[in-house]
Design an enzyme around this catalytic site. Structure first.
Site, mmCIF file in Angstrom:
data_model
loop_
_atom_site.group_PDB
_atom_site.id
_atom_site.type_symbol
_atom_site.label_atom_id
_atom_site.label_comp_id
_atom_site.label_asym_id
_atom_site.label_seq_id
_atom_site.Cartn_x
_atom_site.Cartn_y
_atom_site.Cartn_z
ATOM 1 N N HIS A 232 0.806 -1.227 0.000
ATOM 2 C CA HIS A 232 0.000 0.000 0.000
ATOM 3 C C HIS A 232 0.841 1.280 0.000
ATOM 4 C CE1 HIS A 232 0.343 -0.804 4.393
ATOM 5 N NE2 HIS A 232 0.366 0.506 4.493
ATOM 6 N N ASP A 233 2.021 1.249 0.637
ATOM 7 C CA ASP A 233 2.840 2.462 0.710
ATOM 8 C C ASP A 233 4.095 2.387 -0.139
ATOM 9 O OD1 ASP A 233 1.383 4.204 2.238
ATOM 10 O OD2 ASP A 233 2.183 3.494 4.151
ATOM 11 N N LYS A 236 6.170 5.322 -1.378
ATOM 12 C CA LYS A 236 7.022 6.137 -0.496
ATOM 13 C C LYS A 236 8.503 6.029 -0.863
ATOM 14 C CE LYS A 236 4.162 6.510 3.607
ATOM 15 N NZ LYS A 236 3.954 6.011 4.967
ATOM 16 N N HIS A 287 -5.946 3.971 -0.611
ATOM 17 C CA HIS A 287 -5.947 3.750 0.844
ATOM 18 C C HIS A 287 -5.978 5.049 1.646
ATOM 19 C CE1 HIS A 287 -1.561 4.223 0.323
ATOM 20 N NE2 HIS A 287 -1.459 4.390 1.637
ATOM 21 N N HIS A 288 -5.827 6.217 0.975
ATOM 22 C CA HIS A 288 -5.961 7.489 1.698
ATOM 23 C C HIS A 288 -7.219 8.252 1.302
ATOM 24 C CE1 HIS A 288 -2.299 7.533 4.049
ATOM 25 N NE2 HIS A 288 -1.664 7.035 3.002
ATOM 26 N N ASP A 316 -4.790 0.350 8.241
ATOM 27 C CA ASP A 316 -3.553 1.137 8.258
ATOM 28 C C ASP A 316 -3.581 2.169 9.387
ATOM 29 O OD1 ASP A 316 -1.053 1.827 7.242
ATOM 30 O OD2 ASP A 316 -1.873 3.362 5.905
HETATM 31 FE FE FE2 Z 1 -0.019 5.561 2.679
HETATM 32 FE FE FE2 Z 2 1.051 1.927 6.113
#
Ligand code: FE2
Ligand code: FE2
Length: 376
Positions: A232-233, A236, A287-288, A316
């Site tokens: 999901h991240d 980053k 997811h945000h 999360d």
């Molecule tokens: Fe995220």
């Molecule tokens: Fe996360």
């Protein structure tokens, strides 16, 4: 009845048996069920009282099989008995009376009270010709009680098929396992960039799976979601350290950059034709998003947000609030549950918050199993 007619009836029956089992075995996704189906095929082909498919674990020097539905794996040393002989030498065996053969191991008979008389053993191979297991048929169910050369030929058909099916299954399984491992590792790289070390991705994957099952998503789909969730991240990895590791509040410009981790992750996977990566692409992108439409990157609202995104958001945030981060200390559980309840219908899908709070003990059990700093 003329002999030719008997022969035709016999071959018709065999074809029907082979066809029936081939259809079952080729779609099987559970190796233990596949082993049992192969054994049933062998049993019917040669009219044996019992038939066992043994698989050879060369590195462990073991042979294993499954005894039936719900019965645990049975393992024996690979130099044990007639089947051990077949696996080690590659030789077929057709024995009329096992008790007259010094290679026969009587232990299982003694333990179970069964009496083994006639035995057929045939090895099976992978594509490279290495022996990966053996078929063992026991006690011919005819008046003579003896297996014929014809039985040997029939069991060879089954063992040929077993070798190919089991090898294909093992390779396919290996591929899926590799995919899962790569996904988790990539997810961990994404998390470690933002110093969310420890078991964050593993916990989020487990919470997400649990919430998916509770929300009525079929288990097979929930499992795929769980495997893709660690990504999901992943976006980053492209966000500068100065932003990711900043202890204080982000400026507006920095936040604009930070938000891009969603679309970056989405773009990485969206072209893939692999199902798990397609799911990862959705999760990274959504997811945000917030139930009330104030999330990012698109500001989607309510059920327009994919269920994977809505579930990951709950999982999360629940995990992030309970963990130390560069910009905050972990919150106590009560404060977290109050926050989740307050955000019901705002940040989060209200139905998912209800399911989460109603089943809180199960989420806590996962949290307690994967405590950061432990080596689970
Ligand atoms: Fe995220
Ligand atoms: Fe996360």
């Amino acid at each position: 009845m003329p002999t030719s007619k008997i022969a035709r009836l016999e071959s018709d029956r065999l074809l029907a048996v082979i066809f029936e089992y081939m259809t079952k075995i080729t779609v099987e996704t559970d190796i233990e069920k596949m082993v049992m189906n192969l054994a049933d095929l062998g049993k019917e082909l040669v009219s044996a009282d019992r038939c066992t498919v043994w698989l050879h674990e060369q590195s462990e020097k073991l042979l294993w099989t499954v005894g039936g539905h719900g019965v645990q794996k049975i393992t024996i040393p690979d130099d044990s008995g007639l089947v051990g002989y077949t696996v080690r030498t590659g030789k077929e065996l057709n024995i009329e009376d096992a008790y007259c053969d010094s290679r026969f191991n009587r232990t299982i008979d003694e333990e179970t009270g069964y009496r083994t008389d006639s035995v057929l053993c045939i090895p099976f191979h992978n594509a490279e010709g290495s022996i990966i297991g053996a078929f063992q048929a026991i006690n011919k169910l005819t008046e003579t009680k003896i297996f014929t050369d014809h039985d040997l030929e029939l069991l060879k058909i089954a063992s040929n098929f077993a070798g190919k099916s089991l090898e294909a299954f093992i390779l396919r399984n290996e591929l899926v396992e590799t995919q899962k491992e790569i996904i988790t590792t990539m997810g961990e790289i994404g998390e470690s960039r933002s110093q969310e070390t420890g078991f964050h991705v593993k916990r989020v994957a487990k919470y997400s799976y649990l919430l998916a099952c509770l929300s009525g998503i079929p288990e097979s789909e929930a499992l795929k979601f769980k495997y893709a969730s660690p990504m999901h991240d992943i976006g980053k990895v492209a966000i500068p350290d100065s932003i990711l590791l900043k202890p204080g509040k982000l400026t507006e410009d920095e936040f604009v950059l930070m938000k891009q981790h969603t679309t970056i992750g989405h773009n990485v996977f969206k072209k893939s034709k692999r199902e798990l990566l397609q799911i990862a692409s959705i999760i990274a992108n959504e997811h945000h998003e917030r139930w009330d439409g104030n999330g990012y990157p698109k500001g989607k609202k309510g059920e327009d947000i994919h269920i994977y995104g809505r579930i990951t958001a709950v999982a999360d945030v629940f995990d992030a609030l309970g963990s130390d981060r560069v910009y905050k200390k972990a919150w106590p559980l009560e404060k977290i549950t109050t926050y989740m309840a307050e955000e019901r219908g705002k940040q989060f899908d209200p139905r998912l918050v209800d399911l989460f709070l109603d089943n809180l003990d199960q989420f806590i059990a996962i949290r307690d199993e994967f405590i950061d700093g432990s080596d689970v």
